[in-house]
Design a protein around this motif. Sequence first.
Motif, PDB file in Angstrom:
ATOM      1  N   ALA A 159       0.124  -4.432  -5.673  1.00 32.99           N
ATOM      2  CA  ALA A 159       0.034  -3.082  -5.116  1.00 32.99           C
ATOM      3  C   ALA A 159      -1.228  -2.407  -5.606  1.00 32.99           C
ATOM      4  O   ALA A 159      -1.816  -2.807  -6.621  1.00 32.99           O
ATOM      5  CB  ALA A 159       1.265  -2.257  -5.511  1.00 32.99           C
ATOM      6  N   ASP A 160      -1.639  -1.385  -4.870  1.00 31.26           N
ATOM      7  CA  ASP A 160      -2.804  -0.586  -5.231  1.00 31.26           C
ATOM      8  C   ASP A 160      -2.670  -0.112  -6.679  1.00 31.26           C
ATOM      9  O   ASP A 160      -1.677   0.528  -7.041  1.00 31.26           O
ATOM     10  CB  ASP A 160      -2.885   0.611  -4.283  1.00 31.26           C
ATOM     11  CG  ASP A 160      -4.113   1.470  -4.519  1.00 31.26           C
ATOM     12  OD1 ASP A 160      -4.815   1.254  -5.525  1.00 31.26           O
ATOM     13  OD2 ASP A 160      -4.358   2.369  -3.698  1.00 31.26           O
TER      14      ASP A 160
ATOM     15  N   ASP B 280       0.880  -1.170   0.000  1.00 29.41           N
ATOM     16  CA  ASP B 280       0.000   0.000   0.000  1.00 29.41           C
ATOM     17  C   ASP B 280       0.915   1.216   0.000  1.00 29.41           C
ATOM     18  O   ASP B 280       1.576   1.506   1.000  1.00 29.41           O
ATOM     19  CB  ASP B 280      -0.914   0.015   1.221  1.00 29.41           C
ATOM     20  CG  ASP B 280      -1.837   1.219   1.211  1.00 29.41           C
ATOM     21  OD1 ASP B 280      -2.554   1.403   0.214  1.00 29.41           O
ATOM     22  OD2 ASP B 280      -1.819   1.995   2.179  1.00 29.41           O
ATOM     23  N   TYR B 281       0.961   1.908  -1.135  1.00 31.69           N
ATOM     24  CA  TYR B 281       1.937   2.972  -1.341  1.00 31.69           C
ATOM     25  C   TYR B 281       1.345   4.333  -0.976  1.00 31.69           C
ATOM     26  O   TYR B 281       0.205   4.637  -1.317  1.00 31.69           O
ATOM     27  CB  TYR B 281       2.371   2.974  -2.814  1.00 31.69           C
ATOM     28  CG  TYR B 281       3.223   4.139  -3.224  1.00 31.69           C
ATOM     29  CD1 TYR B 281       4.569   4.166  -2.937  1.00 31.69           C
ATOM     30  CD2 TYR B 281       2.663   5.213  -3.915  1.00 31.69           C
ATOM     31  CE1 TYR B 281       5.360   5.239  -3.327  1.00 31.69           C
ATOM     32  CE2 TYR B 281       3.441   6.288  -4.312  1.00 31.69           C
ATOM     33  CZ  TYR B 281       4.790   6.301  -4.012  1.00 31.69           C
ATOM     34  OH  TYR B 281       5.570   7.364  -4.397  1.00 31.69           O
TER      35      TYR B 281
ATOM     36  N   PHE C 118       4.581   4.075  -8.674  1.00 35.95           N
ATOM     37  CA  PHE C 118       5.321   3.057  -7.933  1.00 35.95           C
ATOM     38  C   PHE C 118       5.264   1.713  -8.640  1.00 35.95           C
ATOM     39  O   PHE C 118       6.253   0.975  -8.685  1.00 35.95           O
ATOM     40  CB  PHE C 118       4.776   2.937  -6.512  1.00 35.95           C
ATOM     41  CG  PHE C 118       5.583   2.023  -5.638  1.00 35.95           C
ATOM     42  CD1 PHE C 118       6.918   2.290  -5.375  1.00 35.95           C
ATOM     43  CD2 PHE C 118       5.009   0.888  -5.079  1.00 35.95           C
ATOM     44  CE1 PHE C 118       7.676   1.443  -4.575  1.00 35.95           C
ATOM     45  CE2 PHE C 118       5.752   0.037  -4.278  1.00 35.95           C
ATOM     46  CZ  PHE C 118       7.092   0.316  -4.024  1.00 35.95           C
ATOM     47  N   LEU C 119       4.109   1.383  -9.225  1.00 32.35           N
ATOM     48  CA  LEU C 119       4.008   0.159 -10.019  1.00 32.35           C
ATOM     49  C   LEU C 119       5.012   0.183 -11.172  1.00 32.35           C
ATOM     50  O   LEU C 119       5.678  -0.819 -11.459  1.00 32.35           O
ATOM     51  CB  LEU C 119       2.579  -0.009 -10.549  1.00 32.35           C
ATOM     52  CG  LEU C 119       1.510  -0.426  -9.543  1.00 32.35           C
ATOM     53  CD1 LEU C 119       0.125  -0.293 -10.164  1.00 32.35           C
ATOM     54  CD2 LEU C 119       1.719  -1.853  -9.082  1.00 32.35           C
TER      55      LEU C 119
ATOM     56  N   PRO D 241      -1.399  -5.711 -10.425  1.00 26.55           N
ATOM     57  CA  PRO D 241      -2.245  -4.661  -9.839  1.00 26.55           C
ATOM     58  C   PRO D 241      -3.303  -5.284  -8.929  1.00 26.55           C
ATOM     59  O   PRO D 241      -3.964  -6.252  -9.294  1.00 26.55           O
ATOM     60  CB  PRO D 241      -2.877  -3.989 -11.071  1.00 26.55           C
ATOM     61  CG  PRO D 241      -1.931  -4.304 -12.190  1.00 26.55           C
ATOM     62  CD  PRO D 241      -1.395  -5.675 -11.896  1.00 26.55           C
ATOM     63  N   ALA D 242      -3.449  -4.738  -7.759  1.00 31.77           N
ATOM     64  CA  ALA D 242      -4.336  -5.335  -6.760  1.00 31.77           C
ATOM     65  C   ALA D 242      -5.798  -5.103  -7.084  1.00 31.77           C
ATOM     66  O   ALA D 242      -6.175  -4.072  -7.656  1.00 31.77           O
ATOM     67  CB  ALA D 242      -4.022  -4.765  -5.380  1.00 31.77           C
TER      68      ALA D 242
END
Length: 404
Positions: free
Chosen positions: A300-301, A241-242, A307-308, A321-322
């Motif tokens: 990740a979100d 979770d960024y 960030f991805l 991707p979450a």
Amino acid sequence: MNWWCKTSPHHRCDAIICDGAVRSGKTVCMSLSFVSWAFYCFRGTSFAICGKTITSLRRNIVTPILPLLRELGFVYAEKVSRNYIDVSRDGVTNRFYFFGGKDESSAALIQGMTLGGVLLDEVALMPRSFVEQALARCSLEGARLWFNCNPENPLHWFYEEWIKRAEEKNCLYLHFVMDDNPSLGAAVIKRYKSLYSGAFYERFVEGKWVAVYGLVYPMFEPAVHIADVRGTPREYYLSCDYGTVNPSSFGLWGRVDDKWYRIREYYFDSRKEREQRTDEEHYRALEALAGDLPIEAATADPSAASFLECIRRHGKFRVIPAKNNVTDGIRKVSSALKERKIFISPSCKDAIREFGLYRWDDRAVKDTPRKEHDHAMDDIRYFVETIMVAPETDGGFFSIAVER
């Protein structure tokens, strides 16, 4: 099944509402009754069957009832690309269109039609604009409305406008529980009851329209769920979770048999530390968290695009991707905790802290957790919904490649 027959005391009702527990049989009963009623009252007429999505509609209604219709003497021809099915019996043919009501724009899909009736499956999950547009299409003499749903928040518009006013709107209201489904054995019902707790138990098992309140995860028991890894994990994943201003929370997960352990974590609160970190700095922390372990993937979100992309650019970790359906994800985490399939290492102090602070927002109309103490909770939810649960339950399609 036959409330619309002239011999029924309810045959003058303009609509029927069926709500209640999951797996209580209401969808199959209503679907068969809807098609039978259409042939009892109309010929050469169009009808609509609506779900949250076309995919869920085919899974929940179309696929289960087609064999049953065949056994009852109906003949059908489905036009998959055009989303309708022509059903015939004894020289009478009616057409049933399929619609997905997933968002506000879906209302435009059903505009301009003239229908003899509409069946709305999981109506509480559809936007009000779509539902009202579908109801407005039912202008033929004798048209009737069919609603089916599992309970949601008691302030939900459908509960307020239809269930509480069922008598005023001349609706037959039927409430289902699991015991109404003769195909469920006692062991299956017991297993379903063990999956849920709190408000989710009251909704999914008892079929009540209740508000969620208090702790989001009251089933989290420190004596049970805080545990070191027992055994050697067979595979490892990362969940992220960024945040830039908000805290960033990353977790390292390892699987031992059918259990998952949050082995260690990274948690950085820029407000508390009085500094912000860049994508690259967070990425280096992610690499340090993984160490030399063989990581299958990082999730990740999906809104954390930069960030991805940073993770992809380095090429060390595969990125997934979450899934980010908050309420559904919370339900899956709750089930994983109740089934004792996820555990938290004692070293993951921020995740443990948030489990004791993460609460529902009792001021919200929809089921919404408060936007506080939720960063480790979000990365855990991403992991459970995207990595742990999704491959086992979501299906979708399967493909293989053969070298020629």
